[in-house]
Scaffold this active site. Structure first.
Site, mmCIF file in Angstrom:
data_model
loop_
_atom_site.group_PDB
_atom_site.id
_atom_site.type_symbol
_atom_site.label_atom_id
_atom_site.label_comp_id
_atom_site.label_asym_id
_atom_site.label_seq_id
_atom_site.Cartn_x
_atom_site.Cartn_y
_atom_site.Cartn_z
ATOM 1 N N ARG A 165 49.865 3.599 48.352
ATOM 2 C CA ARG A 165 50.137 4.931 47.792
ATOM 3 C C ARG A 165 50.553 5.910 48.895
ATOM 4 O O ARG A 165 51.713 6.279 49.005
ATOM 5 C CB ARG A 165 48.903 5.443 47.030
ATOM 6 C CG ARG A 165 49.207 6.583 46.053
ATOM 7 C CD ARG A 165 49.329 7.965 46.691
ATOM 8 N NE ARG A 165 48.099 8.395 47.343
ATOM 9 C CZ ARG A 165 48.004 9.522 48.049
ATOM 10 N NH1 ARG A 165 49.071 10.313 48.229
ATOM 11 N NH2 ARG A 165 46.879 9.843 48.643
ATOM 12 N N ASP A 166 49.610 6.290 49.738
ATOM 13 C CA ASP A 166 49.944 7.265 50.780
ATOM 14 C C ASP A 166 50.850 6.644 51.833
ATOM 15 O O ASP A 166 51.737 7.303 52.386
ATOM 16 C CB ASP A 166 48.663 7.787 51.425
ATOM 17 C CG ASP A 166 48.781 9.245 51.850
ATOM 18 O OD1 ASP A 166 49.788 9.879 51.518
ATOM 19 O OD2 ASP A 166 47.859 9.744 52.522
ATOM 20 N N TYR B 205 40.542 14.408 45.105
ATOM 21 C CA TYR B 205 41.026 14.893 46.398
ATOM 22 C C TYR B 205 40.975 16.420 46.408
ATOM 23 O O TYR B 205 41.414 17.070 45.446
ATOM 24 C CB TYR B 205 42.481 14.496 46.613
ATOM 25 C CG TYR B 205 42.712 13.103 47.144
ATOM 26 C CD1 TYR B 205 42.441 12.781 48.470
ATOM 27 C CD2 TYR B 205 43.252 12.113 46.326
ATOM 28 C CE1 TYR B 205 42.694 11.507 48.964
ATOM 29 C CE2 TYR B 205 43.506 10.836 46.810
ATOM 30 C CZ TYR B 205 43.219 10.543 48.126
ATOM 31 O OH TYR B 205 43.462 9.289 48.610
ATOM 32 N N GLU C 291 43.017 18.599 48.215
ATOM 33 C CA GLU C 291 44.195 18.613 49.084
ATOM 34 C C GLU C 291 44.173 19.808 50.028
ATOM 35 O O GLU C 291 43.850 20.920 49.641
ATOM 36 C CB GLU C 291 45.462 18.639 48.236
ATOM 37 C CG GLU C 291 46.738 18.512 49.061
ATOM 38 C CD GLU C 291 47.999 18.641 48.234
ATOM 39 O OE1 GLU C 291 49.084 18.364 48.783
ATOM 40 O OE2 GLU C 291 47.904 19.024 47.057
ATOM 41 N N THR D 3 44.962 16.965 55.517
ATOM 42 C CA THR D 3 46.287 16.664 54.974
ATOM 43 C C THR D 3 47.394 16.770 56.011
ATOM 44 O O THR D 3 48.338 15.969 56.015
ATOM 45 C CB THR D 3 46.593 17.597 53.790
ATOM 46 O OG1 THR D 3 45.557 17.423 52.808
ATOM 47 C CG2 THR D 3 47.943 17.295 53.174
ATOM 48 N N HIS E 42 39.720 11.626 54.632
ATOM 49 C CA HIS E 42 41.095 11.118 54.569
ATOM 50 C C HIS E 42 41.874 11.750 55.726
ATOM 51 O O HIS E 42 42.417 12.847 55.594
ATOM 52 C CB HIS E 42 41.704 11.503 53.215
ATOM 53 C CG HIS E 42 43.122 11.056 53.018
ATOM 54 N ND1 HIS E 42 43.469 9.967 52.260
ATOM 55 C CD2 HIS E 42 44.303 11.569 53.479
ATOM 56 C CE1 HIS E 42 44.774 9.835 52.240
ATOM 57 N NE2 HIS E 42 45.302 10.793 52.993
ATOM 58 N N HIS F 56 44.796 12.231 58.852
ATOM 59 C CA HIS F 56 46.184 11.979 59.256
ATOM 60 C C HIS F 56 46.274 12.064 60.774
ATOM 61 O O HIS F 56 45.401 12.635 61.429
ATOM 62 C CB HIS F 56 47.141 12.963 58.575
ATOM 63 C CG HIS F 56 47.488 12.559 57.176
ATOM 64 N ND1 HIS F 56 48.671 11.952 56.838
ATOM 65 C CD2 HIS F 56 46.770 12.652 56.026
ATOM 66 C CE1 HIS F 56 48.691 11.698 55.533
ATOM 67 N NE2 HIS F 56 47.544 12.116 55.017
#
Length: 513
Positions: free
Chosen positions: A16-17, A144, A146, A179, A207, A209
Site C-alpha cells: 500500500r504505502d 491513522y 495522518e 507522515t 508509522h 518515514h
C-alpha cells in the site's frame, strides 16, 4: 521467547504505502505473490495491501489476496486503507472479502482545517459515523492520525481532543504516522511517551518515514516509549525517501533492544529480491542486510583477520540471512583474500603460482573494480599457461568503434626495446588491431599466424561486468597453438591473446638463433 522479552508487532505496508514510490505499481498477481510471501515465509504479523476505491484492478488484487488469506486462516491479518466516507470504503472492502479497515483521519489541525475545510468536531462526527458503520458490518477498525507528528508538535490540544473523543468508539489500533519524516529520535520518544502514558488503554502503532534518514533510529525511540506495533516496508519503499526498512528494523530491534519478533530472518533477502524485481527499484549494493556487497570483504587485511580468528565478523553473519560471506578480489586483495576464494573453488596452488595469480588480480583490479570467484578460474588458466616472455609490450592502445563504420585502432608497442606505433582500420576492434600490429611487425620480418578458431566467453552465470576470456586457436604452419587473454573488455582480452602468440613465436625464433 523468554519471560523478560517484549514482543513487537511488525505491520508491512509495502503493497500500500510502498506502492506510493514514484514509478511503482504492482500487478494483481504480483500483489498476491508478495502477500503470500510476507505472511507465510517472512511471517510478518500484519500486512496493509491497498487503498479502497482506487481502481478495478486494485479491487481484483485485494479480492484475490483476501480469498487466499481466508483459505489460510489469515483473513484478519490483511488490512486495507479506507477513508472517512461513511459507507463507501467499508462497502468496497466488504465486497473484496476484507475484514480490517485502516481509516485515514486527520491527525493535525492544519490538515483538518485547510485540506478538509472542517472543524475538529465536524471531522470527528464523520469519523464516528464511518466507524460505527464498519463495526455494524463486522469489520475491525484501526485509524491513522495522518500528519500526527506535525499535529502533535503544532497543536497538542487538537490531538488530545481527537483522542478523547475516539478512544472508546471501538478503534483497535491508533496508528501515529510521522507522515513527512520530520521527527528526530528524542522528539519521537518524548511525544510517544506522552501518548502512551496519557492513553494507557489504547494500542498505538508508529508509522515512520525516512526523509532525514532517521527512520530506524526513530523506531528504536518509539519502542522505548512503549509502542508495540511498528510499520515498515521491504527495501524502504514509500513516498519520497521511503518508509522504515523491514530488514534494518528487524535486526536492530533483535540485536540492540532484545525484542521478540515473529519474522523469519532467513527470508528477508528473498523478499527483498522479489520486491526489487516486481517494483523495478534496485537495491543499493551497500544497503544493510540485503545489499549485494554487504557481506563481501574487500581489503586483504580483513580476509587475513578472519582467517586468523574471525576478527572482522559480527552478529550480522550472512548465514543468518541465508547468505554467504565472500572475499573480493581486486587491487586491494592480499594473499588471504585469494586463499579464501581458492578454498571456495576447491583449488590449490603452489606458493609461486599464488603470487603470480595475485599479481595478475591486482593488475586487473585497475580496470575492473570487482573480480568475482567466478572470474578466478579464467585468471588462473591464463597465468598458469603463460610464459613470462616480454619481447613485445603494449604501451598504449586506443580502440574506436562506430555503427556502420570500420573500427580504428591506434597502438604504441615496445618490441625488444624498439618503440613503434601504428594505426589500423578493420571490421571490428580486433581486426583493426591485427592490421596495425602486422604493419609494425613487418619491419621485424614477422606476421601474425592465421586464426583457426576464436572463442569469447564469460563465467557461467556471470554478469555484463564479468571478466571476459578470449581463447584463440592459431594455425602456425599447420600446427595449432592456443593462447588466452583475460580482461574486462572483450576486445582487449583478444588483444592480450594476440600479444601472447607474438611473444611465444618471437621467443622460439630467438632461441633458434
Amino acid at each position: 521467547m523468554s519471560k523478560t522479552q517484549r514482543h513487537i508487532q511488525l505491520m508491512d505496508t509495502t503493497l500500500r504505502d510502498g506502492e506510493q514510490t514514484q514509478g511503482v505499481s504492482f500487478s494483481p498477481e504480483e500483489k498476491v505473490n508478495l502477500a503470500s510471501a510476507l505472511l507465510k515465509q517472512l511471517k510478518v504479523d500484519r500486512i496493509e495491501v491497498a487503498s479502497a476505491r482506487v481502481s478495478q484492478g486494485e479491487m481484483e488484487a485485494v479480492s484475490s489476496i483476501n480469498q487466499w488469506a481466508k483459505e489460510q486462516g489469515l483473513g484478519d491479518r490483511i488490512e486495507v486503507l479506507g477513508f472517512v466516507d461513511h459507507t463507501k470504503s467499508v462497502d468496497w472492502i466488504l465486497q473484496t472479502g476484507g475484514q480490517v479497515i485502516n481509516l485515514l483521519t486527520k491527525g493535525s489541525e492544519k490538515h483538518c482545517r485547510e485540506q478538509l475545510g472542517k472543524t475538529l468536531d465536524q471531522h470527528v462526527t464523520e469519523i464516528l459515523q464511518t466507524v460505527n458503520y464498519a463495526l455494524e458490518k463486522g469489520l475491525q477498525v484501526n485509524a491513522y492520525l495522518e500528519d500526527w507528528s506535525n499535529g502533535y508538535m503544532n497543536s497538542r490540544d487538537y490531538v488530545y481532543t481527537m483522542m478523547d473523543q475516539l478512544k472508546d468508539c471501538g478503534i483497535r489500533h491508533f496508528m501515529l504516522p510521522d507522515t513527512l519524516g520530520v521527527m528526530a529520535p528524542q522528539e519521537v520518544f518524548d511525544s510517544l511517551s506522552d501518548m502512551t502514558a496519557r492513553y494507557r488503554e489504547q494500542q498505538f502503532d508508529f508509522h515512520p518515514h525516512n526523509d532525514y534518514g532517521l527512520a530506524t533510529a526513530n523506531v528504536m525511540a518509539a519502542v522505548r516509549a512503549g509502542v508495540n506495533s511498528i510499520h515498515c516496508t521491504v527495501n524502504c519503499l514509500g513516498e519520497r525517501a521511503g518508509n522504515a526498512s523491514m530488514a534494518e528494523i528487524s535486526v536492530v530491534l533483535r540485536d540492540k533492544m532484545d525484542i521478540d519478533l515473529s519474522i523469519d530472518e532467513s527470508y528477508i533477502v528473498q523478499l527483498s529480491t522479489m520486491v526489487e524485481s516486481f517494483s523495478g527499484k534496485r537495491v543499493p549494493a551497500n544497503a544493510p542486510i540485503v545489499g549485494a556487497d554487504v557481506f563481501t570483504q574487500t581489503a586483504g587485511i580483513h580476509a587475513d583477520g578472519d582467517s586468523k580468528g574471525g576478527l572482522y565478523k559480527t552478529r550480522l553473519s550472512p548465514e543468518r540471512f541465508s547468505r554467504t560471506r565472500s572475499y573480493a578480489l581486486g587491487k586491494m586483495s592480499g594473499k588471504a583474500s585469494l586463499t579464501k576464494n581458492l578454498e571456495a573453488l576447491g583449488l590449490k596452488l603452489s606458493e609461486e603460482n599464488q603470487q603470480r595469480v595475485l599479481a595478475r588480480i591486482v593488475k586487473l583490479g585497475d580496470s575492473k573494480e570487482l573480480i568475482t570467484t567466478e572470474d578466478l578460474p579464467f585468471i588462473i588458466a591464463e597465468v598458469l599457461e603463460s610464459k613470462n616472455y616480454h619481447h613485445i609490450k603494449l604501451l598504449h592502445c586506443s580502440v574506436t568503434s562506430e555503427l556502420n563504420l570500420n573500427s580504428t585502432v591506434s597502438i604504441r608497442v615496445d618490441v625488444d626495446g624498439d618503440i613503434q606505433q601504428a594505426t589500423g582500420s578493420g571490421n571490428g576492434g580486433f581486426d583493426a588491431f591485427i592490421y596495425a600490429m602486422n604493419e609494425i611487425m613487418a619491419s621485424k620480418n614477422y606476421a601474425l599466424p592465421k586464426l583457426a578458431d576464436y572463442e569469447v566467453r564469460i563465467p557461467r552465470g556471470g554478469h555484463t561486468n564479468a571478466l571476459t576470456e578470449c581463447v584463440i586457436t592459431w594455425d602456425c604452419d599447420g600446427q595449432e597453438t592456443k593462447t588466452r587473454g583475460v580482461h574486462s573488455n572483450q576486445v582487449f582480452a583478444s588483444i592480450l591473446a594476440a600479444l601472447r602468440i607474438i611473444n611465444l613465436q618471437l621467443h622460439e625464433r630467438s632461441s633458434a638463433q
